[in-house]
Write a protein that holds these residues in place. Structure first.
Motif, PDB file in Angstrom:
ATOM      1  N   ASP C 311       0.869  -1.175   0.000  1.00 23.03           N
ATOM      2  CA  ASP C 311       0.000   0.000   0.000  1.00 23.03           C
ATOM      3  C   ASP C 311       0.907   1.226   0.000  1.00 23.03           C
ATOM      4  OD1 ASP C 311      -1.533   2.202   0.679  1.00 23.03           O
ATOM      5  OD2 ASP C 311      -2.952   0.982   1.826  1.00 23.03           O
ATOM      6  N   LYS C 316       2.895  -0.049   3.669  1.00 25.84           N
ATOM      7  CA  LYS C 316       2.790  -1.323   4.396  1.00 25.84           C
ATOM      8  C   LYS C 316       2.551  -2.446   3.386  1.00 25.84           C
ATOM      9  CE  LYS C 316       2.181  -0.045   8.967  1.00 25.84           C
ATOM     10  NZ  LYS C 316       1.150   0.711   9.682  1.00 25.84           N
ATOM     11  N   ASP C 318       0.797  -5.648   1.857  1.00 24.35           N
ATOM     12  CA  ASP C 318      -0.636  -5.958   1.805  1.00 24.35           C
ATOM     13  C   ASP C 318      -0.844  -7.078   0.784  1.00 24.35           C
ATOM     14  OD1 ASP C 318      -3.366  -5.799   2.191  1.00 24.35           O
ATOM     15  OD2 ASP C 318      -3.428  -3.610   1.968  1.00 24.35           O
TER      16      ASP C 318
END
Lengths: 360, 360, 360, 360
Positions: C311, C316, C318
């Motif tokens: 993301d 992060k 994902d």
């Protein structure tokens, strides 16, 4: 490459005067530049014919942006603008006699008769509408970076406008003028001269003078990709332009070196020149002073007087009598085309120099 | 591409005024063209300084052909000519003060101080010797195909030469003149003006006028690769050229369409124009008439008068007094450079149009 | 130049997957070539998805020729074809997670988030429809000059097609096949492999092999504009192509010179080679034998299996689960794109060699 | 443009195998880059033939820098390096029979017999010395910016080297190897295979694998100026290269999308991929992972076995028996040519992206 110009930023032009649509693709412009459709409309309005001094063929110029813009900003990918041709009267044109001063005969030589001859086809000034549309985006982009472009008619039919004085202020004045002159009185005399020529079935030429402020120093190349060379290459693409000069240009021929050299000095911690006879360029490279150049615009070749021509099918001399809708002068309309082509070319030079994120 | 110009036929230029050698690579020329080293020598002699009106730095221009010629003919592969620099007096130059009208300051901006500043470095007119050497081969190639190029000084310090009359004959006259004018009397007045300027530590500018005969119709492109645009691009690469106009050029601004349009007619089964105000080009494309253009040449910026400049190391104003060997006029020497660049560019346009076996 | 390719003949591509229209401009094609809209339609049909082995997004591809065609023939001026996007479901796409194997992340790096991310935007294979449309005209033009291009799937998911045998006959066979293979049995196995992959939410890659017959000898350049280099440059522009080899290509690595050298001999008064391991090119230049090359096509990156991604707004890790309509294989659809790009590039090479009237 | 490649940074190559000198001009490199003549010598030594596995024609490669370097740094203007040809035995060559696998026949077709046929003339691998010389400067420039290039022989005559493992360390290992392999044992087997082929009057081919670390993400263009396309264009200019693949290349044809897609993840605040099957490029644009590609190198066509050829003067079949000095393998010598061409091309892509001051 024929109808594409530029390296880091390039423009491709397509269409014919009496085809369904014309268009241009502007590629290489940095991503993230705001696109203001009202400004495009404004620029197109400066090119559109107005009043007695222009052709009666008025196009709505209802452009649409086909690609390269997303959520109001340039994407950085090719930006295509299409403009439909609506007000065509193809019946006004026949192929028979090539019009003197036009590309009809040379197109015949080059395209062996397959060219779309209606209204000048691909050679028509009509295509400059597409250049103006994409040029508007380049002009906006440069303005965001402090670079301003403006052009006035410095002479028409022998009538001079006053020269640039306070360039920044002069450029602002020119922005919204349909007939771009710095002296109102000169403008009136010029328009009278155009009307007079029109009344006599004739047309007039003139000179456009352009100034660009805010350019950084160090842009351009020695020898072949000089700022002069690259700009002139693009400017000669505009129909009717037959001369380009930078700074004093042909005026240099009567100067001595002691007059022609612009003295260097420091002002406010910056190197400037106290005169600008070299038009902001030395050795092909910008020096940080305003860029100054002039374009010679020949009289519109479409006139209503009888002209000698040749019937190419019989190879016999003949007399041509033009009908249709024509401009007795196009110089005031060409102004925004010069600004547009200049902006596209400068975006190219700047992106070449500073990379593809420029202008920001 | 910066120091390379052209598409089908291209030229690459390298070297500095005070480096060991300068050179040029001419690529794309058809195979099988005879290479006449005497003609290269002749052309270089037209560029070399002579007498009181030129610099005292005289170079032998002992060129050597490094590649691209085999058994007296072009091979079709890159033709490199190298010319040693022998008569350099680097001590005449120091970096301190940028010379007004020269590229010194803009080179500093662009190259961040790493440029070879001696004698103008890569910007020096010295490099035109390499252009003339490879240009000689292009000129010969065109002549074999019936295409002749010639240039005269159409004005200098306000003194006009007579215009072209019988172009073919005039071009022949110009061939061997070290000071290329059509009127001997005008030439004498011009040379006196140069000597006068030299005596005053000053320099003069002028205008070069070029004619090209024998070009076929149908060469060039609409919009961006017009003959005007491509030629001007190349011509502005020649140092000191600040304006280029085709046909009547800036003179069009005082004409009406009825005067500016060249009437078409059939003569001897061929379409010609009875005047040639458009300089052999319509819509960016040759029409078979002689190509005519003019280049504005600014006065040599190297003069012996005190000039205002800036010490870039301290950013203080200062006075520059030039020493060294300089030309009070370069226009007569620039003539053969214009011819050379024109020839190379026309070879490019012709090979683009007719393929890589052209010129034959 | 970014989205324009070619010199004498060039193509400019614009548009986005979910924009209003896509298009291409083909410039420099000779005037007078017949334009067959049915053939354009036929070529587009070869690219259009069919049956279970392709995406469910089927576009009508209702193209229109905007410029460059007059009375059924090319004019020689820029030929623009526009194709509306009609069947877009932009809701299927969100920007969040860049898709592995796609250009999403690199577009973000390059365009700083301003790219049109919907359906891959400007990177979408959708744009190849415009290449196919203009390519059809190039293919027709070459055929008129005796030059034929054809491509088959030489392997897919490890399943080989039979090699070219009688090239002329094989090319004819391939013409109308939606799934272009020379062995029907191999084709059935390949299609089963695609369906199997699709059933598993996955995709497959393969190799396309192309032959071109009828090319004259002597086209191409040593060193940089080799036929291999120019063609590969263009071919790598086609999405998913990750390798290009000519003749035996990577197979040469296991050969000795005595096997790799194609013996020369005279047949019917013409010099030919008795084998064609060099794929019709020596030293970058055509030798008159069939041009042979292969393109590696990677599996479509859009798959329905969970994939690791990032993301970019939160940086992060994902998990990405794709929805939408995707191809489990695009190689059979890419075939006509390869043919089109090859045709455009060969027109460029031929017009460079023989001039702008070629192909006739 | 034929023997010039590149846009922001370009290289022009000239010379013939048996001419007086060969050379290259590297233009557009940023000013201020240190020029290390010892490193140029080192790079040339990697290309020079050594021992039994190479030709007995050993050139001293005494280069001289003619332009573009001043006080030990690049000036930013064209950098020309000249290398004399000293060890020529032109008597070894006659024009009679074109050598199979060489450019002799295609040169004849293209240059109509005017080419310098001695030693392959302009097509000779000898010219790569000039590419290596200027390439050394590009390689140094990239290293200063944290970008490292290295190449090993990944297979030769069917013998594989081990693949890249720790790329940074592997590249360092390769730096000084005259026979560039990662596994010493593989290298010995390869050299034995070369000697075996040489003993049989034959030659061998192989595959070169290149890695580039440190490239920023976001370089390259969609569609035509993809990193793959631009690099492949340049690489195919190197004699004997017949295939180029990126990442898994032709290996993709047997993969599924779920294997071929490189998963994205965040490591140390940076987006990376956990595999690198796409070779550091998605959608034609760098993603910040190492750039990985392979070049197929065909066996040297000069072999000592009898070969079928054609006497072009009589158009009769004949048998060719080569004499002279030839390489039974050139792949180990081609390695540094690949590195050089890669460096020049990457400088071009980076200067296009970040402007003409890059690399710094």
């Amino acid at each position: 490459m024929k109808n594409t110009f530029g390296t880091a930023v390039s423009v491709t032009l397509f269409g014919e005067s009496h085809g369904s649509e014309i268009g241009a693709v502007l590629d290489g412009l940095a991503p993230g530049l705001p696109v203001d459709e009202d400004f495009i409309r404004h620029q197109l309005s400066l090119r559109r014919p107005h009043g007695k001094i222009s052709t009666a063929r008025v196009e709505a110029d209802e452009f649409r942006i086909v690609s390269g813009v997303f959520e109001g900003h340039t994407t950085g990918t090719p930006l295509c603008i299409i403009i439909p041709n609506t007000n065509t009267r193809s019946g006004d044109y026949s192929k028979g006699l090539p019009r003197p001063g036009h590309a009809d005969y040379t197109a015949e030589c080059k395209y062996h008769g397959f060219q779309d001859y209606r209204g000048g086809g691909h050679f028509s000034g009509r295509l400059t509408a597409a250049l103006v549309a994409v040029g508007a985006i380049a002009i906006s982009a440069l303005r965001r970076n402090g670079i301003t472009i403006g052009t006035h008619i410095s002479s028409l039919a022998g009538i001079p406008d006053r020269p640039f004085e306070d360039i920044e202020a002069d450029l602002e004045t020119l922005d919204d003028l349909l007939f771009p002159v710095l002296s109102t009185r000169a403008g009136e005399a010029m328009q009278a001269a155009i009307e007079q020529a029109a009344a006599e079935g004739d047309s007039v030429g003139g000179v456009l003078e352009t100034a660009v402020t805010g350019l950084p120093a160090g842009v351009g190349e020695p020898w072949f990709d000089t700022v002069e060379g690259v700009l002139a290459h693009a400017l000669f693409g505009i129909p009717a332009i037959k001369g380009v000069e930078f700074g004093d240009g042909f005026g240099f021929s009567e100067l001595r070196g002691s007059e022609a050299n612009d003295p260097l000095r420091v002002v406010g911690g910056k190197v400037v020149t106290s005169t600008n006879r070299n038009g902001g360029i030395n050795g092909g490279i910008t020096n940080g002073m305003p860029l100054l150049f002039r374009c010679a615009v020949k009289p519109t070749p479409s006139i209503f007087r009888d002209q000698e021509s040749v019937d190419l099918s019989t190879m016999k001399n003949d007399i041509l009598s033009l009908k249709g809708r024509h401009d007795p002068a196009i110089i005031h309309r060409a102004r925004v085309v010069v600004d547009s082509v200049t902006a596209i070319t400068l975006c190219d030079l700047l992106a070449t120099r500073f990379g593809t994120d420029f202008p920001v």
